[in-house]
Design a protein around this motif. Structure first.
Motif, short mmCIF file in Angstrom:
data_model
loop_
_atom_site.label_atom_id
_atom_site.label_comp_id
_atom_site.label_asym_id
_atom_site.label_seq_id
_atom_site.Cartn_x
_atom_site.Cartn_y
_atom_site.Cartn_z
N ALA A 23 41.61 -10.33 -43.87
CA ALA A 23 41.82 -9.00 -43.29
C ALA A 23 40.62 -8.59 -42.42
CB ALA A 23 42.06 -7.97 -44.38
N ALA A 24 39.41 -8.94 -42.86
CA ALA A 24 38.22 -8.58 -42.08
C ALA A 24 38.21 -9.28 -40.72
CB ALA A 24 36.96 -8.94 -42.87
N GLU A 25 38.69 -10.54 -40.68
CA GLU A 25 38.76 -11.26 -39.41
C GLU A 25 39.76 -10.60 -38.48
OE1 GLU A 25 39.80 -15.05 -41.11
OE2 GLU A 25 37.83 -15.87 -40.59
N ARG A 26 40.91 -10.24 -39.04
CA ARG A 26 41.93 -9.56 -38.22
C ARG A 26 41.40 -8.24 -37.67
NH1 ARG A 26 47.37 -11.22 -38.98
NH2 ARG A 26 47.56 -12.84 -40.55
N GLU A 27 40.71 -7.49 -38.51
CA GLU A 27 40.18 -6.19 -38.07
C GLU A 27 39.14 -6.37 -36.97
OE1 GLU A 27 39.66 -2.32 -37.44
OE2 GLU A 27 41.27 -3.25 -38.61
N ARG A 28 38.24 -7.33 -37.14
CA ARG A 28 37.22 -7.60 -36.11
C ARG A 28 37.89 -7.99 -34.80
NH1 ARG A 28 33.48 -12.12 -34.74
NH2 ARG A 28 34.41 -13.43 -36.33
N ALA A 29 38.92 -8.83 -34.89
CA ALA A 29 39.63 -9.27 -33.68
C ALA A 29 40.35 -8.09 -33.03
CB ALA A 29 40.62 -10.36 -34.04
N ARG A 30 40.99 -7.24 -33.82
CA ARG A 30 41.71 -6.09 -33.26
C ARG A 30 40.77 -5.14 -32.53
NH1 ARG A 30 46.89 -6.08 -31.78
NH2 ARG A 30 48.07 -7.30 -33.26
N THR A 31 39.57 -4.98 -33.07
CA THR A 31 38.58 -4.11 -32.40
C THR A 31 38.22 -4.68 -31.03
OG1 THR A 31 37.70 -3.42 -34.54
CG2 THR A 31 36.27 -3.10 -32.63
N MET A 33 40.13 -6.73 -29.26
CA MET A 33 41.33 -6.63 -28.43
C MET A 33 41.47 -5.23 -27.82
SD MET A 33 44.24 -8.64 -30.60
CE MET A 33 43.75 -9.90 -31.74
N GLU A 34 41.16 -4.21 -28.61
CA GLU A 34 41.23 -2.84 -28.08
C GLU A 34 40.21 -2.66 -26.96
OE1 GLU A 34 40.87 -0.77 -31.93
OE2 GLU A 34 42.71 0.28 -31.35
N ARG A 35 39.03 -3.28 -27.10
CA ARG A 35 38.03 -3.23 -26.04
C ARG A 35 38.56 -3.86 -24.75
NH1 ARG A 35 33.05 -6.05 -27.92
NH2 ARG A 35 33.70 -5.45 -30.00
N LEU A 36 39.41 -4.89 -24.91
CA LEU A 36 40.03 -5.54 -23.75
C LEU A 36 41.10 -4.67 -23.10
CD1 LEU A 36 40.59 -9.15 -25.15
CD2 LEU A 36 39.20 -8.54 -23.17
N GLY A 37 41.58 -3.66 -23.84
CA GLY A 37 42.63 -2.80 -23.33
C GLY A 37 43.98 -3.02 -24.00
N LEU A 38 44.02 -3.85 -25.02
CA LEU A 38 45.28 -4.13 -25.73
C LEU A 38 45.43 -3.14 -26.87
CD1 LEU A 38 47.67 -6.18 -25.93
CD2 LEU A 38 46.28 -7.42 -27.59
N PRO A 39 46.42 -2.25 -26.79
CA PRO A 39 46.59 -1.27 -27.87
C PRO A 39 46.80 -1.93 -29.22
CG PRO A 39 47.94 -0.69 -25.97
CD PRO A 39 47.40 -2.07 -25.72
N ARG A 40 46.33 -1.29 -30.27
CA ARG A 40 46.36 -1.87 -31.61
C ARG A 40 47.77 -2.23 -32.05
NH1 ARG A 40 42.82 -2.15 -36.24
NH2 ARG A 40 41.19 -1.60 -34.79
N ALA A 41 48.73 -1.40 -31.73
CA ALA A 41 50.11 -1.65 -32.19
C ALA A 41 50.95 -2.43 -31.18
CB ALA A 41 50.79 -0.32 -32.51
N ALA A 42 50.33 -2.92 -30.12
CA ALA A 42 51.09 -3.57 -29.04
C ALA A 42 51.70 -4.89 -29.50
CB ALA A 42 50.19 -3.81 -27.84
N LYS A 43 52.93 -5.13 -29.09
CA LYS A 43 53.52 -6.47 -29.21
C LYS A 43 53.07 -7.22 -27.96
CE LYS A 43 57.80 -5.61 -29.16
NZ LYS A 43 59.24 -5.79 -29.12
N PHE A 44 52.56 -8.43 -28.17
CA PHE A 44 52.05 -9.14 -26.99
C PHE A 44 52.42 -10.62 -27.03
CE2 PHE A 44 48.66 -9.46 -30.10
CZ PHE A 44 48.15 -10.73 -29.94
#
Length: 197
Positions: A23-31, A33-44
């Motif tokens: 879970a910690a890896e996923r959370e770090r990656a999501r943070t 991704m958001e910096r890249l402009g990818l919304p947290r809930a986005a399907k991509f």
């Protein structure tokens, strides 16, 4: 590539590799991704089109060049995915040709946030992987992702199971002034080649 039993077992016992990430890896990656402009809930969807810059220092000129493609030939597919409500994350080496600005498309390959860690997490988290014949496509297969591989070559070594959909690369014969049929590609041994001259 995994034997079909691997994919069957993944489906039957629900042991997808992406669920093994902490879970910690996923959370770090999501943070990131958001910096890249990818919304947290986005399907991509991850899109990777192999270019000549890959492994240039370690391979002889022309080796595996047959597997390269032009990302702009994927533009209609990218725009279609965006119209379907997906975000698109373009993967690849930092040397790839830049994409023109497109709504809901992130040119991650050229981003300063790019890392091997994020490459893996993006593939693990994506809804679909669209690509050409490359190592990243194998990673998507390992994560049991639906995989659409366009420009697939070598023809005899690209089938990876029921979640992989192939569009083989067209092979043009300069001598015969025409595209070869797939039976001709296989019978002439071209389906095994990594290099054409």
């Amino acid at each position: 590539p995994h034997h079909q039993d691997y994919h069957d077992l993944n489906e039957r016992y629900n042991v997808h590799l992406e669920r093994q990430m902490m879970a910690a890896e996923r959370e770090r990656a999501r943070t990131i991704m958001e910096r890249l402009g990818l919304p947290r809930a986005a399907k991509f969807v991850c899109v990777h089109v192999r270019e000549a810059g890959f492994n240039r220092a370690r391979q002889s000129p022309g080796h595996n060049a047959l597997r390269n493609a032009d990302v702009m030939t994927y533009r209609a597919a990218i725009e279609y995915l965006v119209r379907q409500g997906f975000w698109v994350v373009r993967m690849g080496e930092a040397t790839v040709k830049p994409l023109p600005p497109m709504e809901r498309v992130i040119d991650y390959a050229r981003s300063p946030c790019k890392s091997a860690f994020l490459d893996v997490v993006l593939i693990a988290e994506c809804a679909l992987f669209v690509g050409s014949s490359s190592g990243l496509a194998i990673v998507a297969s390992c994560f049991n992702k639906f995989l659409l591989m366009a420009n697939a070559v070598p023809l005899e070594s690209v089938g990876w199971g029921t979640r992989t959909f192939l569009i083989p690369k067209l092979i043009y014969s300069a001598r015969e002034q025409r595209y070869l049929t797939y039976p001709e590609i296989v019978s002439r041994g071209i389906g095994r080649l990594h290099r054409l001259e």
